[in-house]
Design an enzyme around this catalytic site. Sequence first.
Site, PDB file in Angstrom:
ATOM      1  N   CYS A 281       0.937  -1.157   0.124  1.00 37.37           N
ATOM      2  CA  CYS A 281       0.016   0.079   0.081  1.00 37.37           C
ATOM      3  C   CYS A 281       0.938   1.139   0.048  1.00 37.37           C
ATOM      4  O   CYS A 281       1.951   1.526   0.647  1.00 37.37           O
ATOM      5  CB  CYS A 281      -0.950   0.028   1.165  1.00 37.37           C
ATOM      6  SG  CYS A 281      -1.961  -1.275   1.303  1.00 37.37           S
TER       7      CYS A 281
ATOM      8  N   ARG B  44       4.177  -0.552  -4.764  1.00 38.53           N
ATOM      9  CA  ARG B  44       3.628  -0.934  -3.188  1.00 38.53           C
ATOM     10  C   ARG B  44       2.438  -1.850  -3.343  1.00 38.53           C
ATOM     11  O   ARG B  44       2.084  -2.492  -2.342  1.00 38.53           O
ATOM     12  CB  ARG B  44       3.786   0.390  -2.498  1.00 38.53           C
ATOM     13  CG  ARG B  44       4.894   0.985  -2.204  1.00 38.53           C
ATOM     14  CD  ARG B  44       4.737   2.273  -1.247  1.00 38.53           C
ATOM     15  NE  ARG B  44       4.510   1.764   0.034  1.00 38.53           N
ATOM     16  CZ  ARG B  44       5.527   1.457   0.908  1.00 38.53           C
ATOM     17  NH1 ARG B  44       6.794   1.737   0.349  1.00 38.53           N
ATOM     18  NH2 ARG B  44       5.312   1.137   2.232  1.00 38.53           N
TER      19      ARG B  44
ATOM     20  N   ASN C  79      -1.689   2.124   5.480  1.00 39.99           N
ATOM     21  CA  ASN C  79      -0.716   0.969   5.010  1.00 39.99           C
ATOM     22  C   ASN C  79      -0.689   0.451   6.332  1.00 39.99           C
ATOM     23  O   ASN C  79       0.255   0.989   7.130  1.00 39.99           O
ATOM     24  CB  ASN C  79       0.445   1.984   4.361  1.00 39.99           C
ATOM     25  CG  ASN C  79       1.606   0.639   4.033  1.00 39.99           C
ATOM     26  OD1 ASN C  79       1.384  -0.361   3.860  1.00 39.99           O
ATOM     27  ND2 ASN C  79       2.725   1.263   4.294  1.00 39.99           N
ATOM     28  N   GLY C  80      -0.698  -0.916   6.413  1.00 34.64           N
ATOM     29  CA  GLY C  80      -0.365  -1.812   7.565  1.00 34.64           C
ATOM     30  C   GLY C  80      -1.735  -2.649   7.698  1.00 34.64           C
ATOM     31  O   GLY C  80      -2.658  -2.896   6.951  1.00 34.64           O
TER      32      GLY C  80
ATOM     33  N   GLU D 160      17.677 -17.649  -7.341  1.00 36.82           N
ATOM     34  CA  GLU D 160      17.297 -16.335  -7.499  1.00 36.82           C
ATOM     35  C   GLU D 160      16.901 -16.480  -8.944  1.00 36.82           C
ATOM     36  O   GLU D 160      15.624 -15.814  -9.477  1.00 36.82           O
ATOM     37  CB  GLU D 160      18.372 -15.343  -7.305  1.00 36.82           C
ATOM     38  CG  GLU D 160      18.026 -13.973  -7.862  1.00 36.82           C
ATOM     39  CD  GLU D 160      17.080 -13.252  -7.276  1.00 36.82           C
ATOM     40  OE1 GLU D 160      16.576 -13.869  -6.354  1.00 36.82           O
ATOM     41  OE2 GLU D 160      16.496 -12.160  -7.659  1.00 36.82           O
TER      42      GLU D 160
ATOM     43  N   GLU E 282       8.298 -15.241 -10.563  1.00 33.50           N
ATOM     44  CA  GLU E 282       7.344 -14.106 -10.135  1.00 33.50           C
ATOM     45  C   GLU E 282       6.858 -13.384 -11.454  1.00 33.50           C
ATOM     46  O   GLU E 282       6.029 -12.583 -11.023  1.00 33.50           O
ATOM     47  CB  GLU E 282       8.044 -13.527  -9.043  1.00 33.50           C
ATOM     48  CG  GLU E 282       9.278 -12.749  -9.529  1.00 33.50           C
ATOM     49  CD  GLU E 282       9.933 -11.799  -8.336  1.00 33.50           C
ATOM     50  OE1 GLU E 282       9.148 -11.663  -7.353  1.00 33.50           O
ATOM     51  OE2 GLU E 282      11.337 -11.746  -8.446  1.00 33.50           O
TER      52      GLU E 282
ATOM     53  N   HIS F 152      18.093 -36.642  -5.635  1.00 32.47           N
ATOM     54  CA  HIS F 152      17.245 -37.242  -4.702  1.00 32.47           C
ATOM     55  C   HIS F 152      16.139 -36.983  -4.630  1.00 32.47           C
ATOM     56  O   HIS F 152      15.315 -37.008  -3.568  1.00 32.47           O
ATOM     57  CB  HIS F 152      17.904 -36.587  -3.346  1.00 32.47           C
ATOM     58  CG  HIS F 152      19.424 -37.205  -3.045  1.00 32.47           C
ATOM     59  ND1 HIS F 152      19.787 -38.204  -2.681  1.00 32.47           N
ATOM     60  CD2 HIS F 152      20.260 -36.143  -3.279  1.00 32.47           C
ATOM     61  CE1 HIS F 152      21.103 -38.363  -2.544  1.00 32.47           C
ATOM     62  NE2 HIS F 152      21.594 -37.031  -2.879  1.00 32.47           N
TER      63      HIS F 152
ATOM     64  N   LYS G 185       6.145  -4.416  -3.749  1.00 32.03           N
ATOM     65  CA  LYS G 185       7.686  -4.256  -3.722  1.00 32.03           C
ATOM     66  C   LYS G 185       7.754  -4.364  -2.421  1.00 32.03           C
ATOM     67  O   LYS G 185       8.952  -4.417  -1.957  1.00 32.03           O
ATOM     68  CB  LYS G 185       7.984  -2.966  -4.538  1.00 32.03           C
ATOM     69  CG  LYS G 185       9.415  -2.598  -4.304  1.00 32.03           C
ATOM     70  CD  LYS G 185      10.202  -3.179  -5.729  1.00 32.03           C
ATOM     71  CE  LYS G 185      11.339  -3.196  -5.454  1.00 32.03           C
ATOM     72  NZ  LYS G 185      12.418  -4.113  -6.172  1.00 32.03           N
TER      73      LYS G 185
HETATM   74  C1  F6R Z   1      11.666 -10.663  -5.630  1.00 27.30           C
HETATM   75  C2  F6R Z   1      11.595  -9.611  -4.441  1.00 27.30           C
HETATM   76  C3  F6R Z   1      11.172 -10.025  -2.987  1.00 27.30           C
HETATM   77  C4  F6R Z   1      12.003  -9.375  -1.926  1.00 27.30           C
HETATM   78  C5  F6R Z   1      11.415  -9.599  -0.829  1.00 27.30           C
HETATM   79  C6  F6R Z   1      12.171  -8.800   0.453  1.00 27.30           C
HETATM   80  O1  F6R Z   1      12.029 -10.313  -6.573  1.00 27.30           O
HETATM   81  O2  F6R Z   1      11.972  -8.600  -4.813  1.00 27.30           O
HETATM   82  O3  F6R Z   1      11.315 -11.376  -2.789  1.00 27.30           O
HETATM   83  O4  F6R Z   1      13.369  -9.429  -1.927  1.00 27.30           O
HETATM   84  O5  F6R Z   1      10.067  -8.811  -0.385  1.00 27.30           O
HETATM   85  O6  F6R Z   1      11.954  -7.522   0.285  1.00 27.30           O
HETATM   86  P1  F6R Z   1      13.060  -6.423   0.894  1.00 27.30           P
HETATM   87  O7  F6R Z   1      14.592  -6.643   0.116  1.00 27.30           O
HETATM   88  O8  F6R Z   1      12.859  -5.009   0.640  1.00 27.30           O
HETATM   89  O9  F6R Z   1      13.253  -6.802   2.353  1.00 27.30           O
END
Ligand code: F6R
Length: 611
Positions: free
Chosen positions: A2, A27, A99-100, A484, A491, A507, A606
Site C-alpha cells: 500500500c 507498493r 498502510n499496514g 534467484e 514471479e 534425490h 515491492k
Molecule cells: C523478489 C523480491 C522479493 C523481495 C522480498 C524482500 O524479486 O523482490 O522477494 O526480495 O520481498 O524485500 P526487501 O529486500 O525489501 O526486504
Amino acid sequence: MCGIVGYVGYRDAYPIVIKGLHRLEYRGYDSAGIALLDEELKIYKKAGKVSDLESHVKDIDMVGSLGMGHTRWATHGAPSDRNSHPHQSGNRKLSIIHNGIIENYAVLKETLLAKGHVFMSDTDTEVLIHFVEDIQQETGLDLQDAVRIALNKVVGAYAIVIMSADEPDLLIAARKGSPMVIGVGEGEYFVASDATPIVEYTKNVIYLNDNEIAYIRRNDLLIKNIDNTVQAPYIQRLELQLEMLEKGGFEHFMLKEIYEQPRSIHDCMRGRIYPQEGKVQLGGIKEYTEKLKNIDRIIIVACGTSWHAGLVGEYLIEEYARVPVEVEYASEFRYRNPIISEKDLVIAISQSGETADTMAALELAKEKGATIFGVCNVVGASIPRLTHAGVYTHAGPEIGVASTKAFTAQVTVLTLIAFYTAQQRGTITQSKLVEYLTQLNDIPQLVEKALKANDRIVEIASEFKNSSNCLFLGRGSSFPVALEGALKLKEISYIHAEGYPAAEMKHGPIALIDENMPVVVIATKHSSYEKVISNIQEVKARGGHIIAIVTEGDNDVRAMADYVIEIPETAEPFVPLVATIPLQLLAYHTAVMRGCNVDQPRNLAKSVTVE
Ligand code: F6R
C-alpha cells in the site's frame, strides 16, 4: 505494501496526489483512491490500477488544495471498489488512508457494531476511522485528541493519513511500523510512504518515527508522540534525483534496472575498496571492527531475493572470514524462539528497509542483546534506523517489483563485509586481498560484457516461453544464484520454477525431467565444474533440455548442452555477480513474450510491510 500520499498547501492537490500514486504503485496495485477537500469532502476510488482511477475521474473537476491518495495491496477484504481506500466514518466527515494492518480490528468492530455503526467495507481500516469518530462522539474531544486516543488502543502496524470535512487545512499523519515521510515546502507540506512523490517539489524531508503523530497545516507542522509530548522534527536533505524515477528510454523499469547494474555495483564499491593497498573500508560498521574480530557467529535474516543474497554471503563470509554463518528466513526466525545472545551479530538484508518480517526478526534479536547490522538500499528506511550499524547498497531506487540491481548490490556489500572481516581477523593474506579486490574492481565491466548476451537470451526465451516448468541448478555459491533465477522466472512469467543444488537433483527432482523440462545449469569453470558436468549428463540422459551458463570459451559444456550462454571469466567469489545477469534477462524476456506485466506482476508488491 500500500502506498499513501497526501498534500496540503496552495496548489491543486489532485495532480500531485495522482502523480504520487503512480510513483508508489510498486507498493500495491489492487485498487486506488483519492480524497479531496474543497467545499466538501469528496472520495473517488476504483479497483484496479492508478490509471483505472484516472479514467474513472477524467470528466470530473478535481478541485481542492487538501488531498490524499492510496494505492492498495489487499490484506483484509478482496480487491474491489468498496474495499478501496479512502474509507470514511459513519457521519462521512472523516476520511482515512492506511498502510499496514490493525490486528485488533475484529474486537473493535464488534464493539462498534453493538453501538450501531454500519460498515461499508470488509477492511480493518474502516474500523479505525469509525473508532476515531466513536471516541469523538463519546468524549466530545477534538479530532487530534481522538486520533491519539484511538492509536493508543490499536494493535498492529500503520501509516495513516486522516482528513476531516470540518478541518479544511489539516492532514493528520501517524506511523507505527509502516513508513511515512513528510516533505517540507514553503507554505505546503507533502506526506508519502517514501520520498518518490515528494522529490520534485522539495528536497527537505522528515522521516516520521514510530508512535509519532504529525498535525500538518499549510503553514504549520506539529509533531507529537502518541503520549502527547511535542517532538522536535529533524529535517534531512534528500539525495534522490528525479531522473532516477523515470524509465530512461527502456520499455520497463526492470530492464532499465538490469542494465544499470554495471553502474550500481560500481556505486556500491565506490570509496570502499582500495585494490592496490588491499584495503576495504566500511565506514558504516567501522565502530564494530572489534566485534567482528572476535565474533563467533553471524546470523543473516532476510526474505525473498534478499535471502538469496544472504546465502551467497554465507559462502563468502565462511570461506574468507572463517566465521560460522546461519541464514534464516526472517518470518521463520522470529517465531521459533531462536537462541541468540549478545555475542551474536545479526545482519538484516532488505532492499526496501521496510519488510515487516525482517524488522520483527531484528527487533527480537535486538531485545536479546545481539548487535544488529543492516544491508539496505533505501536510505533512512525503518531497518537502517533500527540497526546499530550498517552498509547501504547505494543501488538507487528500484522500481520494478522483481528485484535485480538490489540483489547484485547486496551481494557486493556482503562480499565487502566478508573481505573486511577476513582482513580484520587475519584469515586472508594481504596478497590474496590485493588480487581479489583488483578483480572485484573489474566486475562492473564484466557485468557490462555479460549483458551483451541479451540477443542470444531472447532466442532462448522464445524457444522456452511456453514451458510450464523449469529447473535451475547450481553448486556452491551458484546454488543461491539458481534459486534467484527460479524466483525471477516464476514471479514475473508465472512459469513454475525451482532452484536446486545440482547434486540434490538425484534425490527427487530428477523424476520431473523429461523432454518438456528446460533445465538451466550454472556450469562455470570453478571448483565444482566436473561435478556439474556429471549433473548435466544426468539430465541429458533423461531427455531434459540444458541451458548452460558457462565461462567464455568453454567448448566442453557447449558440446553437451542444448543452449549455452557465455559469461566472462571471473574468480570464484564473484561468479554470483556475473552469472545472475543472464538469468535476470531470461526471466525478463520470457515474461515479456508471455504478455506479462513485468514491472507489476500479479499479487505482488515491492515493499512487504505486513507479516
Ligand atoms: C523478489 C523480491 C522479493 C523481495 C522480498 C524482500 O524479486 O523482490 O522477494 O526480495 O520481498 O524485500 P526487501 O529486500 O525489501 O526486504
